[in-house]
Design an enzyme around this catalytic site. Structure first.
Site, PDB file in Angstrom:
ATOM      1  N   ASP A 205       0.880  -1.186   0.000  1.00 24.75           N
ATOM      2  CA  ASP A 205       0.000   0.000   0.000  1.00 24.75           C
ATOM      3  C   ASP A 205       0.912   1.229   0.000  1.00 24.75           C
ATOM      4  OD1 ASP A 205      -2.163   2.010   0.780  1.00 24.75           O
ATOM      5  OD2 ASP A 205      -3.321   0.171   1.002  1.00 24.75           O
ATOM      6  N   GLY A 231       4.595   1.596  -1.595  1.00 22.67           N
ATOM      7  CA  GLY A 231       4.856   1.957  -2.992  1.00 22.67           C
ATOM      8  C   GLY A 231       3.609   2.469  -3.676  1.00 22.67           C
ATOM      9  N   ASP A 232       3.709   2.584  -4.989  1.00 20.23           N
ATOM     10  CA  ASP A 232       2.635   3.169  -5.797  1.00 20.23           C
ATOM     11  C   ASP A 232       2.246   2.155  -6.871  1.00 20.23           C
ATOM     12  OD1 ASP A 232       1.081   4.549  -7.581  1.00 20.23           O
ATOM     13  OD2 ASP A 232       2.522   6.153  -7.953  1.00 20.23           O
ATOM     14  N   PHE A 233       1.004   1.663  -6.798  1.00 18.46           N
ATOM     15  CA  PHE A 233       0.635   0.598  -7.752  1.00 18.46           C
ATOM     16  C   PHE A 233       0.506   1.092  -9.191  1.00 18.46           C
ATOM     17  CE2 PHE A 233      -3.637   0.645  -5.212  1.00 18.46           C
ATOM     18  CZ  PHE A 233      -4.147   1.753  -5.900  1.00 18.46           C
ATOM     19  N   HIS A 251     -12.490  -0.558  -8.030  1.00 18.45           N
ATOM     20  CA  HIS A 251     -13.639   0.368  -8.100  1.00 18.45           C
ATOM     21  C   HIS A 251     -13.255   1.829  -7.819  1.00 18.45           C
ATOM     22  CE1 HIS A 251     -15.228   0.471  -3.628  1.00 18.45           C
ATOM     23  NE2 HIS A 251     -13.934   0.641  -3.677  1.00 18.45           N
TER      24      HIS A 251
HETATM   25  N1  SAH Z   1      -8.027  -3.342   0.325  1.00 21.41           N
HETATM   26  C1  SAH Z   1      -8.327  -2.619   1.552  1.00 21.41           C
HETATM   27  C2  SAH Z   1      -8.323  -1.088   1.412  1.00 21.41           C
HETATM   28  C3  SAH Z   1      -9.210  -0.521   0.336  1.00 21.41           C
HETATM   29  S1  SAH Z   1      -9.176   1.261   0.293  1.00 21.41           S
HETATM   30  C4  SAH Z   1      -9.656  -3.093   2.109  1.00 21.41           C
HETATM   31  O1  SAH Z   1     -10.503  -3.539   1.335  1.00 21.41           O
HETATM   32  O2  SAH Z   1      -9.873  -2.966   3.310  1.00 21.41           O
HETATM   33  C5  SAH Z   1      -8.072   1.598  -1.041  1.00 21.41           C
HETATM   34  C6  SAH Z   1      -6.607   1.471  -0.670  1.00 21.41           C
HETATM   35  O3  SAH Z   1      -5.809   1.824  -1.823  1.00 21.41           O
HETATM   36  C7  SAH Z   1      -6.168   2.410   0.448  1.00 21.41           C
HETATM   37  O4  SAH Z   1      -5.587   1.674   1.491  1.00 21.41           O
HETATM   38  C8  SAH Z   1      -5.165   3.334  -0.236  1.00 21.41           C
HETATM   39  O5  SAH Z   1      -4.122   3.778   0.615  1.00 21.41           O
HETATM   40  C9  SAH Z   1      -4.639   2.472  -1.376  1.00 21.41           C
HETATM   41  N2  SAH Z   1      -4.035   3.243  -2.470  1.00 21.41           N
HETATM   42  C10 SAH Z   1      -4.542   4.326  -3.104  1.00 21.41           C
HETATM   43  N3  SAH Z   1      -3.722   4.755  -4.064  1.00 21.41           N
HETATM   44  C11 SAH Z   1      -2.631   3.932  -4.049  1.00 21.41           C
HETATM   45  C12 SAH Z   1      -1.438   3.847  -4.836  1.00 21.41           C
HETATM   46  N4  SAH Z   1      -1.225   4.717  -5.828  1.00 21.41           N
HETATM   47  N5  SAH Z   1      -0.552   2.844  -4.586  1.00 21.41           N
HETATM   48  C13 SAH Z   1      -0.797   1.944  -3.580  1.00 21.41           C
HETATM   49  N6  SAH Z   1      -1.933   1.972  -2.799  1.00 21.41           N
HETATM   50  C14 SAH Z   1      -2.823   2.951  -3.036  1.00 21.41           C
END
Ligand code: SAH
Length: 341
Positions: A205, A231-233, A251
């Protein structure tokens, strides 16, 4: 004797109930924020007692409680003592799958003003949140750690509510390493690893989110089997998984962004690895379904959307996957399984 026929309210009354829906929601927000269901867990209390315990104005709090009794969220007795109902019990902080933090996050600080700006999204196709706050929600959370903590707790609560369902419907034991992409504070990967002692995990995350997750992984006793990687996905996701799971991630993003995330997963996957998306699937028919309003939540908050099974298949194909199956659950979310094409 046959059951009495449920009388439909006349259209004007039915419409008034819909229009005033947010009055109910905001009253629920107040009791969640004040921790009233927690206080009532030890037994019935009067509005005066609850107001004293929360430092609130007793006559006003009484009116909130009375209104919530009228819609079944709370209960009261002839002495005007309030108690929890099955509905308000879901707002107790430490019940499994608690909705308390979700309520506070959705109806409190950042989501609520964005919804007030819904018309902006409808008029322009833009993101109401970004227009209101001048930043996207993920940057906002970075700058507002208190709201971010509430949001992360809210996601953990929502995840806890589906953990059992996911584990009972999908066999994770065949994987060596499960990568939870955008895994928040790690509620899902923790449950997967706890019930599959031979499986390793990688929680991925944003760096500041992963930082907050580390102590939770340690407290759950799985930190020796689960790396936490920041990191950044949109740039890349960690290598080394034979399963990549994303719950409530796709979503959040529009088709182009979602395709990029999926392609970054695809780039790390061997031909027989699995991609598992946990998200709502919008039914093609007109029945009520949570997906149709959480879709609006995505419209105002992130610019993402909920998708039909066909739309998911299109996205997956564009990113180099083939759809294997969509597994419905008893919750609003489904499990979508895919494999490199
Ligand atoms: N999968 C978890 C959280 C969902 S919320 C659950 O269902 O409980 C969406 C998540 O995406 C958040 O934790 C947010 O920090 C992460 N996120 C948003 N942009 C991101 C990015 N560019 N790289 C990595 N994670 C990211």
């Amino acid at each position: 004797m046959s059951a009495p026929r449920q009388q439909e309210p006349p259209p004007q009354l039915a419409m008034l109930q819909i229009i005033s829906g947010f009055w109910v929601s905001r009253a629920v927000f107040v009791i969640a924020k004040l921790g009233i269901p927690d206080l009532l867990n030890s037994g019935p209390k009067t509005a005066d007692e609850l107001a004293a315990a929360t430092n609130m104005h007793a006559p006003s709090l009484f009116r909130i409680l009375r209104a919530l009794v009228s819609v079944g969220v709370l209960q009261s007795d002839p002495q005007n003592r309030f108690s929890n109902s099955p509905l308000s019990e879901t707002l107790i902080t430490d019940v499994p799958g608690s909705l308390r933090w979700f309520t506070i996050s959705e109806l409190g600080q950042e989501h609520y003003p964005a919804w007030g700006n819904l018309m902006h999204s409808v008029r322009t196709g833009g993101i109401a949140f970004d227009n209101f706050y001048g930043a996207d929600v993920w940057a906002y959370f970075k700058d507002n750690p208190e709201d971010a903590a509430v949001f992360n707790n809210s996601m953990s609560g929502m995840t806890a509510a589906v953990n059992d369902t996911l584990r009972s419907l999908y066999d994770f034991s065949r994987f060596n390493t499960v990568v939870d992409v955008g895994g928040g504070h790690g509620g899902l990967i923790t449950e997967i690893l706890k019930s599959n002692p031979n499986t390793k995990g990688i929680l991925f995350d944003a760096a500041e989110v992963v930082l907050g997750a580390k102590e939770k992984l340690a407290a759950a006793g799985i930190d020796d089997r689960c790396d936490a990687v920041g990191g950044d996905f949109f740039k890349s996701v960690p290598a080394g998984g034979d399963a990549y799971i994303m719950k409530w991630i796709i979503h959040d993003w529009n088709d182009e962004q979602a395709t990029r995330i999926l392609k970054n997963c695809r780039a790390q996957m061997s031909p027989d690895a699995r991609l598992i998306i946990v998200d709502c699937v919008v039914p093609e028919t007109n029945e009520p379904h949570f997906s149709k309003f959480i879709d609006l939540n995505m419209l105002v908050m992130t610019g993402g959307k909920e998708r039909t099974a066909n739309e998911f298949e299109g996205l997956l194909n564009a990113a180099g996957f083939k759809l294997l199956q969509v597994i419905p659950t008893d919750q609003p979310t489904s499990i979508i399984e895919a494999q490199p094409a």
